[in-house]
Design an enzyme around this catalytic site. Structure first.
Site, PDB file in Angstrom:
ATOM      1  N   ASP A 123      41.903  39.076  46.014  1.00 49.28           N
ATOM      2  CA  ASP A 123      41.051  39.588  44.915  1.00 49.28           C
ATOM      3  C   ASP A 123      40.748  38.351  43.935  1.00 49.28           C
ATOM      4  O   ASP A 123      41.827  37.917  43.599  1.00 49.28           O
ATOM      5  CB  ASP A 123      41.486  40.870  44.399  1.00 49.28           C
ATOM      6  CG  ASP A 123      40.347  41.530  43.679  1.00 49.28           C
ATOM      7  OD1 ASP A 123      39.339  41.538  44.075  1.00 49.28           O
ATOM      8  OD2 ASP A 123      40.896  42.007  42.462  1.00 49.28           O
ATOM      9  N   TYR A 125      38.905  36.833  40.302  1.00 50.15           N
ATOM     10  CA  TYR A 125      38.550  37.182  39.116  1.00 50.15           C
ATOM     11  C   TYR A 125      37.319  36.106  38.458  1.00 50.15           C
ATOM     12  O   TYR A 125      37.329  35.672  37.840  1.00 50.15           O
ATOM     13  CB  TYR A 125      39.848  36.529  38.224  1.00 50.15           C
ATOM     14  CG  TYR A 125      39.983  37.172  36.826  1.00 50.15           C
ATOM     15  CD1 TYR A 125      39.799  38.387  36.419  1.00 50.15           C
ATOM     16  CD2 TYR A 125      40.561  36.093  35.966  1.00 50.15           C
ATOM     17  CE1 TYR A 125      40.047  38.816  34.995  1.00 50.15           C
ATOM     18  CE2 TYR A 125      41.035  36.801  34.694  1.00 50.15           C
ATOM     19  CZ  TYR A 125      40.742  37.849  34.159  1.00 50.15           C
ATOM     20  OH  TYR A 125      40.980  38.210  33.076  1.00 50.15           O
ATOM     21  N   HIS A 130      33.908  39.290  32.341  1.00 53.96           N
ATOM     22  CA  HIS A 130      35.234  40.258  32.238  1.00 53.96           C
ATOM     23  C   HIS A 130      36.259  39.589  31.799  1.00 53.96           C
ATOM     24  O   HIS A 130      37.108  40.195  31.006  1.00 53.96           O
ATOM     25  CB  HIS A 130      35.431  40.608  33.788  1.00 53.96           C
ATOM     26  CG  HIS A 130      36.416  41.379  34.071  1.00 53.96           C
ATOM     27  ND1 HIS A 130      36.795  42.763  33.835  1.00 53.96           N
ATOM     28  CD2 HIS A 130      37.600  40.961  34.877  1.00 53.96           C
ATOM     29  CE1 HIS A 130      38.112  43.032  34.016  1.00 53.96           C
ATOM     30  NE2 HIS A 130      38.203  42.237  34.816  1.00 53.96           N
ATOM     31  N   ARG A 139      44.388  39.108  24.122  1.00 57.17           N
ATOM     32  CA  ARG A 139      44.796  37.762  23.340  1.00 57.17           C
ATOM     33  C   ARG A 139      43.848  37.373  22.208  1.00 57.17           C
ATOM     34  O   ARG A 139      43.273  36.401  22.136  1.00 57.17           O
ATOM     35  CB  ARG A 139      45.033  36.738  24.245  1.00 57.17           C
ATOM     36  CG  ARG A 139      45.887  36.843  25.450  1.00 57.17           C
ATOM     37  CD  ARG A 139      46.185  35.687  26.270  1.00 57.17           C
ATOM     38  NE  ARG A 139      44.788  35.012  26.909  1.00 57.17           N
ATOM     39  CZ  ARG A 139      44.332  35.566  27.891  1.00 57.17           C
ATOM     40  NH1 ARG A 139      44.979  36.689  28.690  1.00 57.17           N
ATOM     41  NH2 ARG A 139      42.975  34.949  28.242  1.00 57.17           N
ATOM     42  N   GLU A 196      37.564  48.965  39.361  1.00 61.62           N
ATOM     43  CA  GLU A 196      37.102  47.571  39.232  1.00 61.62           C
ATOM     44  C   GLU A 196      35.904  47.516  40.206  1.00 61.62           C
ATOM     45  O   GLU A 196      35.979  47.700  41.440  1.00 61.62           O
ATOM     46  CB  GLU A 196      38.278  46.662  39.458  1.00 61.62           C
ATOM     47  CG  GLU A 196      39.378  46.442  38.585  1.00 61.62           C
ATOM     48  CD  GLU A 196      39.976  45.151  38.797  1.00 61.62           C
ATOM     49  OE1 GLU A 196      40.173  44.497  39.762  1.00 61.62           O
ATOM     50  OE2 GLU A 196      40.984  44.966  37.691  1.00 61.62           O
ATOM     51  N   GLU A 198      33.397  45.859  42.310  1.00 64.61           N
ATOM     52  CA  GLU A 198      33.370  44.687  42.895  1.00 64.61           C
ATOM     53  C   GLU A 198      32.543  44.525  44.161  1.00 64.61           C
ATOM     54  O   GLU A 198      32.086  45.661  44.427  1.00 64.61           O
ATOM     55  CB  GLU A 198      34.697  44.052  43.216  1.00 64.61           C
ATOM     56  CG  GLU A 198      35.909  44.204  42.204  1.00 64.61           C
ATOM     57  CD  GLU A 198      37.026  43.395  42.506  1.00 64.61           C
ATOM     58  OE1 GLU A 198      37.142  42.744  43.331  1.00 64.61           O
ATOM     59  OE2 GLU A 198      38.280  44.056  42.149  1.00 64.61           O
ATOM     60  N   ASP A 230      38.811  48.293  43.551  1.00 62.22           N
ATOM     61  CA  ASP A 230      39.802  47.849  43.439  1.00 62.22           C
ATOM     62  C   ASP A 230      40.853  48.521  42.266  1.00 62.22           C
ATOM     63  O   ASP A 230      40.957  47.930  41.124  1.00 62.22           O
ATOM     64  CB  ASP A 230      40.097  46.450  43.240  1.00 62.22           C
ATOM     65  CG  ASP A 230      41.581  45.829  43.642  1.00 62.22           C
ATOM     66  OD1 ASP A 230      42.068  46.410  44.492  1.00 62.22           O
ATOM     67  OD2 ASP A 230      41.990  45.022  42.972  1.00 62.22           O
ATOM     68  N   ARG A 234      46.564  50.370  35.077  1.00 64.43           N
ATOM     69  CA  ARG A 234      46.636  49.170  33.965  1.00 64.43           C
ATOM     70  C   ARG A 234      47.974  49.000  33.397  1.00 64.43           C
ATOM     71  O   ARG A 234      48.612  48.307  33.107  1.00 64.43           O
ATOM     72  CB  ARG A 234      45.669  49.511  32.939  1.00 64.43           C
ATOM     73  CG  ARG A 234      44.101  49.183  33.461  1.00 64.43           C
ATOM     74  CD  ARG A 234      43.928  48.079  33.914  1.00 64.43           C
ATOM     75  NE  ARG A 234      42.637  47.784  34.319  1.00 64.43           N
ATOM     76  CZ  ARG A 234      41.973  46.744  34.839  1.00 64.43           C
ATOM     77  NH1 ARG A 234      42.559  45.785  35.210  1.00 64.43           N
ATOM     78  NH2 ARG A 234      40.816  46.808  35.261  1.00 64.43           N
ATOM     79  N   GLN A 237      50.570  47.675  35.933  1.00 63.69           N
ATOM     80  CA  GLN A 237      50.113  46.117  35.634  1.00 63.69           C
ATOM     81  C   GLN A 237      50.674  45.332  34.614  1.00 63.69           C
ATOM     82  O   GLN A 237      51.126  44.380  34.640  1.00 63.69           O
ATOM     83  CB  GLN A 237      48.521  46.155  35.925  1.00 63.69           C
ATOM     84  CG  GLN A 237      47.922  44.619  36.287  1.00 63.69           C
ATOM     85  CD  GLN A 237      46.549  44.572  36.215  1.00 63.69           C
ATOM     86  OE1 GLN A 237      45.832  45.580  36.058  1.00 63.69           O
ATOM     87  NE2 GLN A 237      45.772  43.441  36.334  1.00 63.69           N
ATOM     88  N   LYS A 250      47.841  47.330  41.577  1.00 62.23           N
ATOM     89  CA  LYS A 250      46.868  46.956  42.275  1.00 62.23           C
ATOM     90  C   LYS A 250      47.092  47.621  43.878  1.00 62.23           C
ATOM     91  O   LYS A 250      46.144  47.844  44.465  1.00 62.23           O
ATOM     92  CB  LYS A 250      46.570  45.625  42.450  1.00 62.23           C
ATOM     93  CG  LYS A 250      46.204  45.065  40.929  1.00 62.23           C
ATOM     94  CD  LYS A 250      44.894  45.225  40.718  1.00 62.23           C
ATOM     95  CE  LYS A 250      44.311  44.431  39.260  1.00 62.23           C
ATOM     96  NZ  LYS A 250      43.023  44.691  39.087  1.00 62.23           N
ATOM     97  N   THR A 254      42.505  50.228  47.703  1.00 55.47           N
ATOM     98  CA  THR A 254      41.219  49.622  47.626  1.00 55.47           C
ATOM     99  C   THR A 254      40.334  50.101  48.468  1.00 55.47           C
ATOM    100  O   THR A 254      40.251  50.042  49.529  1.00 55.47           O
ATOM    101  CB  THR A 254      41.514  48.130  47.894  1.00 55.47           C
ATOM    102  OG1 THR A 254      42.354  47.390  47.089  1.00 55.47           O
ATOM    103  CG2 THR A 254      40.103  47.204  47.795  1.00 55.47           C
ATOM    104  N   THR A 345      36.241  42.198  39.138  1.00 51.47           N
ATOM    105  CA  THR A 345      35.293  43.019  38.276  1.00 51.47           C
ATOM    106  C   THR A 345      34.169  42.328  37.912  1.00 51.47           C
ATOM    107  O   THR A 345      33.975  40.963  37.447  1.00 51.47           O
ATOM    108  CB  THR A 345      36.161  43.476  36.978  1.00 51.47           C
ATOM    109  OG1 THR A 345      37.334  44.375  37.653  1.00 51.47           O
ATOM    110  CG2 THR A 345      35.419  44.287  36.362  1.00 51.47           C
ATOM    111  N   GLU A 359      37.336  47.752  29.921  1.00 49.89           N
ATOM    112  CA  GLU A 359      36.493  47.021  28.755  1.00 49.89           C
ATOM    113  C   GLU A 359      35.553  48.074  28.357  1.00 49.89           C
ATOM    114  O   GLU A 359      35.273  47.948  27.145  1.00 49.89           O
ATOM    115  CB  GLU A 359      35.717  46.228  29.844  1.00 49.89           C
ATOM    116  CG  GLU A 359      36.296  44.975  30.367  1.00 49.89           C
ATOM    117  CD  GLU A 359      35.380  44.360  31.418  1.00 49.89           C
ATOM    118  OE1 GLU A 359      34.770  43.200  31.063  1.00 49.89           O
ATOM    119  OE2 GLU A 359      35.371  44.796  32.704  1.00 49.89           O
TER     120      GLU A 359
END
Length: 411
Positions: A123, A125, A130, A139, A196, A198, A230, A234, A237, A250, A254, A345, A359
């Site tokens: 998978d 990113y 995203h 962050r 997610e 995808e 997927d 959270r 994770q 994860k 899936t 995602t 999100e």
């Protein structure tokens, strides 16, 4: 011939997204425990491709009279094109109507299965929007993207054994989780279960270990695409992803759509990716691929319990399927028939284009207001459905089917 003017499932309404311009592949049975057979979707019917091939004396019967798509996947690009051309003739040429018609089954009467045996699952990113959203969320005092993000497609290896076909229930996973104020981790079911949105890429032709697959060979190895969800826990994770990548958060499920759309059906949807803002190393540099772009203009809709919550555009993905494949193999890792890799995602620039609940709700701080209540993350009984289409030849749509799953309580 008698009956050739009779209206049949071969006579589709003009513009049907599953017409002869599409012809996605799947695997079906008559009843849950019936013999599994390769099928091709036509409108709201599925054609028993192997039986039709045998009845027509086709040389492709050996590839199509199978319980999975793996034999066809492994056959290679020339065979993919030849089989597609033959299938198109079988469902469009009047002389074949009476032979083909008995092998068409209403979709509502069959059971759809995972269409191929999944070898490995990776998978990625690949959406800048995203990745930037999550960077701002977790962050806030740093740059949204990590320094490596625009130099390579970031990804992780998942669990092939927990890839399931659309319609399979998803059991809420349990694991360790620890909130910021908790003195120690606790064990229990996830309370921040997410989606997610995808696109998955299905590999057909393998490669030898110790070799790499260049950008220009993408279409020689990738058979087609599917929709992919997927599912992500959270909270699990967040606690486990220090310092390594995702694991239990994860690997529990899936979901993929039951239909694999061949790349040849998506030629009209091909598009250039966004402008690269950082120079790329040669093995990823697609500057000269403008006449053979590897991006796709796919229009996706995400619904929760029947209510549309997002419409992420795939055309804005920073990294393409060709670049992901090149990066996945540049170290000499081999491809196997049935390998699956996900885009990560898909999110657009607008709030109604975000492809995950983390999100959409800003990590639960801004719950979605739905007719059946508020949602920060998924609750037991929730049903998530993703559908999509792509521009096709002459303005017709190419349907990509759907991937759906219902959340059930932990066991």
């Amino acid at each position: 011939m008698a009956g050739t003017s009779e209206h049949t499932p071969l006579d589709l309404p003009e513009g049907d997204p599953f017409g002869a311009h599409n012809l996605p592949y799947g695997v079906f049975s008559e009843g849950p425990d019936g013999e599994r057979r390769v099928g091709v979707r036509l409108g709201d019917h599925v054609l028993d491709a192997g039986a039709a091939a045998l009845a027509l004396g086709s040389p492709y019967a050996a590839l199509l009279a199978q319980p999975t798509l793996n034999a066809l996947l492994a056959a290679g690009r020339t065979a993919w094109s030849d089989v597609r051309r033959a299938l198109t003739a079988w469902v469009t040429v009047p002389a074949h109507r009476d032979t083909v018609r008995p092998f068409l089954h209403p979709l509502a009467s069959v059971t759809l299965h995972l269409p191929f045996e999944v070898a490995d699952y990776v998978d990625f990113y690949a959406s800048e929007n995203h990745a930037s959203n999550l960077g701002r969320l977790f962050r806030p005092d740093e740059e949204p993207l990590k320094p490596n993000w625009k130099h390579l497609p970031v990804g992780y290896h998942g669990r092939a054994g927990t890839v399931v076909v659309s319609g399979t229930d998803v059991v809420r996973p349990s694991g360790q989780r620890k909130g910021p104020a908790d003195p120690a981790p606790v064990f229990g079911p996830s309370v921040r279960l997410d989606i997610e949105t995808e696109v998955g890429y299905v590999v057909g032709v393998p490669s030898a270990q110790g070799t790499s697959v260049p950008l220009a060979s993408y279409r020689d190895h990738v058979f087609g695409i599917c929709l992919l969800n997927d599912w992500s826990a959270r909270d699990i994770q967040n606690w486990e992803t220090v310092p390594l990548g995702p694991h239990l958060g994860k690997s529990f499920a899936t979901s993929v759509s039951a239909w694999i759309t061949p790349l040849d059906a998506l030629d009209a949807a091909r598009t250039a990716p966004p402008e690269r803002t950082v120079p790329l190393l040669p093995y990823l540099d697609d500057t000269d691929a403008t006449d053979d772009p590897a991006g796709y203009d796919l229009r996706i809709t995400v619904s929760l319990n029947g209510h549309v919550i997002s419409e992420p555009p795939f055309s804005g993905m920073y990294w393409t399927g060709a670049q992901m494949l090149a990066h996945m193999t540049v170290n000499g890792a081999s491809l196997r028939t049935g390998d699956l890799y996900g885009s990560g995602t898909i999110s657009g620039t607008e709030e109604n284009e975000r492809g995950s609940l983390i999100e959409m709700t800003w990590n639960g701080q801004r719950p979605l207001e739905l007719p059946d209540g508020k949602r920060g993350f998924l609750e037991d009984g929730d049903v998530v459905t993703m559908t999509a289409w792509a521009p096709g030849p002459g303005g017709v749509r190419v349907g990509l089917g759907e991937v759906t799953g219902r959340v059930v309580g932990h066991r």
